[in-house]
Design an enzyme around this catalytic site. Structure first.
Site, PDB file in Angstrom:
ATOM      1  N   SER A 235       0.826  -1.211   0.000  1.00  0.00           N
ATOM      2  CA  SER A 235       0.000   0.000   0.000  1.00  0.00           C
ATOM      3  C   SER A 235       0.854   1.251   0.000  1.00  0.00           C
ATOM      4  O   SER A 235       1.888   1.319   0.685  1.00  0.00           O
ATOM      5  CB  SER A 235      -0.900   0.002   1.242  1.00  0.00           C
ATOM      6  OG  SER A 235      -1.564   1.238   1.388  1.00  0.00           O
TER       7      SER A 235
ATOM      8  N   TYR B  31      -3.286  -0.273  10.102  1.00  0.00           N
ATOM      9  CA  TYR B  31      -3.364  -0.962   8.814  1.00  0.00           C
ATOM     10  C   TYR B  31      -2.100  -0.723   7.999  1.00  0.00           C
ATOM     11  O   TYR B  31      -1.468  -1.662   7.496  1.00  0.00           O
ATOM     12  CB  TYR B  31      -4.585  -0.495   8.016  1.00  0.00           C
ATOM     13  CG  TYR B  31      -4.436  -0.758   6.538  1.00  0.00           C
ATOM     14  CD1 TYR B  31      -4.480  -2.058   6.045  1.00  0.00           C
ATOM     15  CD2 TYR B  31      -4.203   0.284   5.632  1.00  0.00           C
ATOM     16  CE1 TYR B  31      -4.301  -2.309   4.691  1.00  0.00           C
ATOM     17  CE2 TYR B  31      -4.026   0.034   4.287  1.00  0.00           C
ATOM     18  CZ  TYR B  31      -4.080  -1.262   3.820  1.00  0.00           C
ATOM     19  OH  TYR B  31      -3.892  -1.517   2.480  1.00  0.00           O
TER      20      TYR B  31
ATOM     21  N   LYS C 176       1.236  -3.339   6.676  1.00  0.00           N
ATOM     22  CA  LYS C 176       1.826  -3.473   5.341  1.00  0.00           C
ATOM     23  C   LYS C 176       3.331  -3.221   5.384  1.00  0.00           C
ATOM     24  O   LYS C 176       4.118  -3.925   4.734  1.00  0.00           O
ATOM     25  CB  LYS C 176       1.145  -2.504   4.365  1.00  0.00           C
ATOM     26  CG  LYS C 176      -0.294  -2.850   4.039  1.00  0.00           C
ATOM     27  CD  LYS C 176      -0.389  -4.161   3.273  1.00  0.00           C
ATOM     28  CE  LYS C 176      -1.784  -4.437   2.780  1.00  0.00           C
ATOM     29  NZ  LYS C 176      -1.887  -5.708   2.027  1.00  0.00           N
TER      30      LYS C 176
END
Length: 333
Positions: free
Chosen positions: A117, A141, A145
């Site tokens: 991401s 989140y 990643k």
């Protein structure tokens, strides 16, 4: 070529599978259907199960010993939820990826494409980034990643595994053939909420109008999901050309190279629909950031890939998908 797609029943994974099929390849799908859809796997080699379950991986490789590459799309992705449930996100996104990779190496897999991401970047003054930009993940989140990327870097240095991390920007649209699309009844991203506001005849909440952008709203690089799928197709087809003996880990941004603010995105939406959607100011959500767009040409240089669809294309395909979705996924209503 046979390609295992972890998370291949989700929005992006299923679109990648369609793109591979259209190009004559054979996708093998692994998905636990927590957010993915069984309907997206019809007529495809599909295995229901968790990516960290050794039994299901053993079964897949017993049935398909000729798998040549793995695309890992399986992840939880909702930023506010990651703030509320960080342990759940680290377990699902990080710990289970480690289990998956460990098992894949044991199966002799050497080609691994990771869905990462662009949310891990710290944008420059103009909010653009390239693959060498500073890193500053702003949510649990995004940090999952980043942790996975760091983990994969170390693993690639010590094992036969080679890893390509594709850092996505903001996916929109649907499979232009309407085979698959966003499968959530209440999407958390801007376009999903915008479509919902349009159909409900309600204002669209712009979460944050105090960012240091040209109009105060966040800035994004909206890339069509079919273009993303095409990048994965190119990635598995040219994978071996991306690495040398001294370089076993590679990063490529996937974006259009154009920054679009949220207010500009709403304006583009209103030019497509018959009844314009009004906006209302709303506070930032937990974990939100100003956003970024890519200035990189690495995808073009290494993959021969450029985004071909416009923001308007993505909006039109998303609207067309919503009209078809109830027939394919009637339980969402």
């Amino acid at each position: 070529m046979k390609v295992l797609i972890a998370g291949g029943a989700g929005f992006i994974g299923s679109t990648i599978a369609s793109c591979l099929l259209d190009a004559g390849h054979h996708p093998v799908i692994l998905d636990n259907l927590v957010t993915g859809r069984r309907e997206f796997c019809a007529g495809r080699s599909f295995y229901e199960g968790d990516i960290a379950d050794p039994a299901v991986l053993d079964r897949i490789f017993a049935d398909h010993p000729d798998i040549e590459a793995v695309v890992h799309c399986a992840a939880l992705i909702v930023v506010p939820e990651s703030v509320e449930r960080p342990i759940h996100y680290y377990r699902e996104n990080v710990a289970k990826t480690l289990d998956l990779v460990d098992r894949l190496i044991g199966k002799g897999v050497t080609r691994f494409v990771f869905s990462s991401s662009a949310s891990i970047y710290e944008p420059g003054e103009d909010f653009s980034v390239d693959e060498d930009s500073a890193i500053s993940a702003q949510s649990p989140y995004a940090r999952t990643k980043l942790v996975v990327e760091q983990m994969l870097t170390d693993i690639a240095a010590a094992t036969p595994l080679r890893v390509l991390s594709l850092r996505y920007f903001n996916p929109i649209g649907a499979d232009p053939k309407m085979r698959t699309g966003l499968q959530l009844p209440a999407p958390s991203h801007a376009l999903g909420k915008l479509v919902a506001a349009y159909h409900a005849g309600q204002p669209f909440p712009v979460t944050g109008l105090d960012y240091p952008t040209r109009d105060g709203s966040g800035i994004r690089d909206y890339v069509h999901v079919w273009d993303l799928a095409g990048a994965h197709l190119r990635a598995v087809e040219v994978f071996d050309t991306l690495f040398t003996d001294d370089s076993r880990y590679q990063v490529i941004n996937l974006g259009t190279g154009t920054g679009t603010t949220v207010l500009e995105f709403v304006e583009a939406f209103n030019q497509v629909v018959d009844t314009p959607v009004e906006i209302e100011a709303a506070p930032r959500r937990p974990g939100d950031s100003v956003g970024a767009y890519t200035r990189s040409t690495r995808a073009a240089d290494l993959l021969g890939w450029r985004a071909e669809h416009t923001v308007a294309d993505g909006i039109r395909d998303s609207l067309a998908w919503v009209e078809q979705r109830d027939r394919l996924l009637p339980d969402l209503e």
